[in-house]
Design an enzyme around this catalytic site. Structure first.
Site, PDB file in Angstrom:
ATOM      1  N   GLU A 171       0.109  -1.231   5.514  1.00 61.96           N
ATOM      2  CA  GLU A 171       0.013  -1.446   6.955  1.00 61.96           C
ATOM      3  C   GLU A 171       0.427  -0.243   7.787  1.00 61.96           C
ATOM      4  OE1 GLU A 171       2.086  -2.923   4.768  1.00 61.96           O
ATOM      5  OE2 GLU A 171       4.085  -3.240   5.590  1.00 61.96           O
ATOM      6  N   ASN A 172       0.028   0.965   7.401  1.00 57.76           N
ATOM      7  CA  ASN A 172       0.423   2.136   8.180  1.00 57.76           C
ATOM      8  C   ASN A 172      -0.038   1.961   9.630  1.00 57.76           C
ATOM      9  OD1 ASN A 172       1.543   3.448   5.872  1.00 57.76           O
ATOM     10  ND2 ASN A 172      -0.555   3.820   5.174  1.00 57.76           N
ATOM     11  N   GLY A 196      -3.486  -3.235   0.280  1.00 56.59           N
ATOM     12  CA  GLY A 196      -3.508  -2.518   1.552  1.00 56.59           C
ATOM     13  C   GLY A 196      -2.118  -2.065   1.906  1.00 56.59           C
ATOM     14  N   TYR A 233       6.654 -12.977  -0.203  1.00 55.39           N
ATOM     15  CA  TYR A 233       5.372 -13.287   0.444  1.00 55.39           C
ATOM     16  C   TYR A 233       5.173 -14.804   0.587  1.00 55.39           C
ATOM     17  CZ  TYR A 233       3.954  -8.436  -0.461  1.00 55.39           C
ATOM     18  OH  TYR A 233       3.880  -7.059  -0.491  1.00 55.39           O
ATOM     19  N   ASP A 285      11.005  -1.584  -5.357  1.00 54.73           N
ATOM     20  CA  ASP A 285       9.664  -2.040  -5.743  1.00 54.73           C
ATOM     21  C   ASP A 285       9.738  -3.253  -6.682  1.00 54.73           C
ATOM     22  OD1 ASP A 285       8.529  -0.110  -4.166  1.00 54.73           O
ATOM     23  OD2 ASP A 285       8.049   1.273  -5.793  1.00 54.73           O
ATOM     24  N   GLU A 338       7.227  -9.541   4.768  1.00 52.28           N
ATOM     25  CA  GLU A 338       6.085 -10.083   4.023  1.00 52.28           C
ATOM     26  C   GLU A 338       5.882 -11.594   4.177  1.00 52.28           C
ATOM     27  OE1 GLU A 338       3.880  -8.251   3.162  1.00 52.28           O
ATOM     28  OE2 GLU A 338       4.850  -6.304   2.966  1.00 52.28           O
ATOM     29  N   HIS A 389       0.830  -7.217  10.125  1.00 51.34           N
ATOM     30  CA  HIS A 389       2.021  -6.360  10.033  1.00 51.34           C
ATOM     31  C   HIS A 389       2.246  -5.562  11.330  1.00 51.34           C
ATOM     32  CE1 HIS A 389       3.820  -6.746   6.125  1.00 51.34           C
ATOM     33  NE2 HIS A 389       2.701  -6.513   5.462  1.00 51.34           N
ATOM     34  N   HIS A 403      -3.981  -9.635   6.842  1.00 52.13           N
ATOM     35  CA  HIS A 403      -2.598  -9.394   6.423  1.00 52.13           C
ATOM     36  C   HIS A 403      -2.072  -8.062   6.995  1.00 52.13           C
ATOM     37  CE1 HIS A 403       0.843  -9.767   3.597  1.00 52.13           C
ATOM     38  NE2 HIS A 403       0.818  -8.460   3.677  1.00 52.13           N
ATOM     39  N   GLU A 404      -2.814  -6.994   6.770  1.00 51.13           N
ATOM     40  CA  GLU A 404      -2.327  -5.677   7.220  1.00 51.13           C
ATOM     41  C   GLU A 404      -2.258  -5.620   8.737  1.00 51.13           C
ATOM     42  OE1 GLU A 404      -1.019  -4.284   4.860  1.00 51.13           O
ATOM     43  OE2 GLU A 404      -2.146  -5.218   3.233  1.00 51.13           O
ATOM     44  N   GLN A 420       1.677   7.018  -0.178  1.00 53.21           N
ATOM     45  CA  GLN A 420       2.122   5.624  -0.158  1.00 53.21           C
ATOM     46  C   GLN A 420       3.645   5.685  -0.126  1.00 53.21           C
ATOM     47  OE1 GLN A 420       0.996   2.495   0.183  1.00 53.21           O
ATOM     48  NE2 GLN A 420       3.109   1.807  -0.117  1.00 53.21           N
TER      49      GLN A 420
END
Ligand code: ZN
Length: 631
Positions: free
Chosen positions: A282-283, A280, A392, A384, A329, A310, A306-307, A150
């Site tokens: 979004e890779n 999730g 968001y 973070d 976001e 992205h 959502h992902e 992550q």
């Protein structure tokens, strides 16, 4: 001619703004030396919890004298080599600087004249913040270990030495060697297919920011959904995951219709073990998702919307620094609701937006003014920390305000053009605002006067005149709640059989508000209304303590702690011991810790659960609970 020179001026200003958009969360010097491609090569050593291998960086140099400065965190650097012809490498000189708690340590590599490639031989540390190593017992199958990464926001540097700034975009390849029976997947094209041989190759041809480099290794199976979509999960989860997520293609098609083509080739979803700290991630090409979205009725697939969104907002057009996180976001939360509306209808969108507004108002009530600003100042802080509902929900509300002011058709055209214009670039808030003025506001000054841009972006709170999303379905839920609370009907008479998850969440929150306003109006302090008895009534009618829907269970357990409904105690503990999603566990611990007995219980559970949580969740909960040592 005038247009031509105006465009030149705009281009120069844009360039200056890009250069000036200083990223406080990276040591890198991309204005002098910029990494543009990374070749990775690792052995995945589960017994040591270490990745060991090399990263070979290809750089563009605008300054012939500057060294290459990379971000690292707890990496063991074995040696560094440089190359001038791209193939022959010679021993190089490097210096690893002092480590900062938030940023890690800068790795400075001296570049010989004409050197364009740098190879770093290194290994990660077992506590790397971007890696989670799961023992077999922490997986669904219980047979094999599992690894996942992550990287957002600044954790890529804990497993790859690179310029860990979202303003630096790279293409990459990777070769990954694992135990033979396990499968490796990455946020890239898989060049080895899904044959299991313990040796896997990947290639990402589109330039992406470092936080989107991702890897997972485990006993994974793949199930295609359509020609370009599919699901990876552990064997015991794959069938359920494929059923739950089979609207994925519909979502991709709906988003393409609104915002232009999906540009990443495949869209697959990896369902991770329950310790994944987020909903999730979004890779690109491969969304990482928590298993807590598998509710059995597709009611929690807003996370996939959502992902997927992205893939446009975030992965295609990226925030240049973590101050600009709302560009990722806020746009994505807005897009997510548009996708849900297109696939599941307007009432679903209304419910999600109303719940979002409520979350936002609750968050604002608890935040400092400085943290309620979209263009957040994060200097000296962990990025973070900026991950609240502000980027968001406030971001999404701002875009909704623009949509309502300028009309949906015009705003949709604007967004589609925006994604095209900045495709594969990382941009700042200033760049967005300049583009917005040029392409929407200045064309419609009368309408633009109704949207206080400066207030939305740089002031705390929500501007007056902001949209107030409402849901008629929630109005009906409130009627039922009122009738039950005033004892006109019994819980069994509440027509909840057809309620969606969103209606349940609204019902529970409404009931909790009613409990609290009743408590506040009780004349004698200390004489609380008989809420545990009311909780018991609901539980016996709807078996909420046993709910397998993670969102409903979370809301109910939070209420149970607040109202001292003891029959749910065992379930609170079970939930905390089996799920690692920070959005759920952190508020439950915080709620427990509000009383001295609760705090003791929280620390007792946390002591046992902590080793199973992800480092990101651990960092948050350690700071919240401050449990006494030895507990
Ligand atoms: Zn997101």
């Amino acid at each position: 001619m005038i247009y031509r020179s105006l465009l030149t001026i705009v281009a120069v200003i844009t360039l200056v703004m890009t250069v000036n958009a200083q990223d406080y969360h990276s040591y890198a010097n991309p204005s002098g030396v910029r990494v543009r491609h990374v070749d990775l090569d690792w052995d995945v050593l589960f017994d040591q919890k270490v990745l060991k291998g090399s990263a070979t960086l290809t750089v563009d140099r605008t300054s012939p004298t500057e060294p290459l400065i990379l971000d690292t965190r707890e990496l063991k650097i074995e040696k560094v080599e440089t190359s001038t012809d791209g193939t022959r490498f010679e021993a190089g000189t490097f210096k690893l600087g002092v480590s900062d708690k938030i940023l890690g340590a800068p790795l400075t590599v001296t570049l010989p004249t004409r050197a364009t490639r740098v190879r770093i031989h290194y290994s990660t540390s077992p506590g790397a913040s971007g890696l989670q190593w799961l023992d077999a017992a922490q997986t669904a199958g219980k047979k094999d270990p599992f690894l996942f990464t992550q990287s957002e926001a600044i954790h890529a540097r804990s497993w790859i030495p690179l310029q860990d700034s979202p303003a630096v975009r790279v293409t990459y390849t990777a070769r990954v060697r694992t135990p033979r029976n396990l499968l490796a997947v990455m946020s890239a094209e898989n060049l080895s297919g899904t044959a299991r041989d313990g040796d896997y190759s990947f290639r990402m041809r589109q330039p992406i920011p470092s936080y989107l480099i991702a890897l997972a290794v485990g006993d994974l199976r793949f199930r295609p959904l359509t020609r370009r979509t599919g699901v990876y999960a552990e064997p015991s989860v794959i069938a359920k995951a494929a059923r739950e997520l089979n609207d994925t293609e519909k979502m991709v098609v709906a988003t393409e219709r609104l915002y232009g083509p999906y540009r990443w080739g495949r869209y697959d979803i990896l369902v991770l073990p329950p310790s994944f700290p987020y909903g999730g991630m979004e890779n690109p090409r491969l969304t990482f998702a928590t298993p807590t979205i598998l509710a059995g009725d597709k009611s929690l697939v807003s996370l996939i919307a959502h992902e997927l969104a992205h893939s446009w907002s975030g992965n295609l057009v990226t925030n240049a620094t973590w101050r600009d996180f709302w560009l990722n976001e806020g746009f994505t939360t807005y897009l997510e609701r548009r996708i849900l509306e297109a696939v599941y209808g307007r009432p679903r969108e209304e419910m999600e937006a109303a719940l979002g507004l409520r979350d936002l108002n609750e968050e604002i009530a608890s935040l400092d003014d400085r943290d309620e600003i979209l263009h957040l100042d994060l200097k000296g802080r962990d990025p973070d920390d900026g991950s609240t509902d502000i980027p968001y929900e406030k971001g999404a509300l701002f875009l909704r305000h623009l949509e309502e002011t300028f009309g949906r058709a015009r705003f949709d055209r604007f967004l589609k053009t925006y994604f095209n214009h900045f495709a594969f670039q990382s941009i700042t808030t200033d760049q967005f605002v300049a583009y917005l003025r040029q392409n929407l506001l200045n064309e419609n000054p009368a309408l633009a006067a109704n949207v206080p841009i400066e207030e939305w972006i740089n002031q705390p709170g929500i501007p007056a005149g902001a949209p107030k999303p409402t849901s008629p379905a929630f109005g009906r839920v409130e009627e039922q709640a009122k009738n039950w609370l005033s004892r006109k009907i019994s819980p069994k008479q509440i027509p909840a059989a057809k309620w969606t998850t969103q209606e349940w969440l609204h019902f529970l929150r409404y009931v909790q508000d009613a409990f609290e306003s009743k408590a506040a109006n009780t004349p004698t302090p200390g004489s609380r209304p008989p809420t545990p008895a009311l909780m018991a009534e609901l539980d016996s009618a709807f078996h909420l303590t046993r709910s397998g829907n993670s969102e409903i269970a979370f809301q109910w357990l939070l209420m149970s702690i607040r109202n001292r409904y003891e029959p749910a105690n065992a379930r609170v503990e079970e939930f905390l011991m089996t799920i690692g999603r920070r959005k759920f566990i952190r508020p439950l611990y915080q709620e427990l810790a509000k009383t001295p007995e609760g705090k003791e219980r929280a620390c007792e559970i946390y002591r046992r659960a902590r080793p199973t949580y992800h480092p990101i969740a651990v960092a948050s909960i350690d700071a919240d609970l401050k449990c006494p040592a030895g507990n």
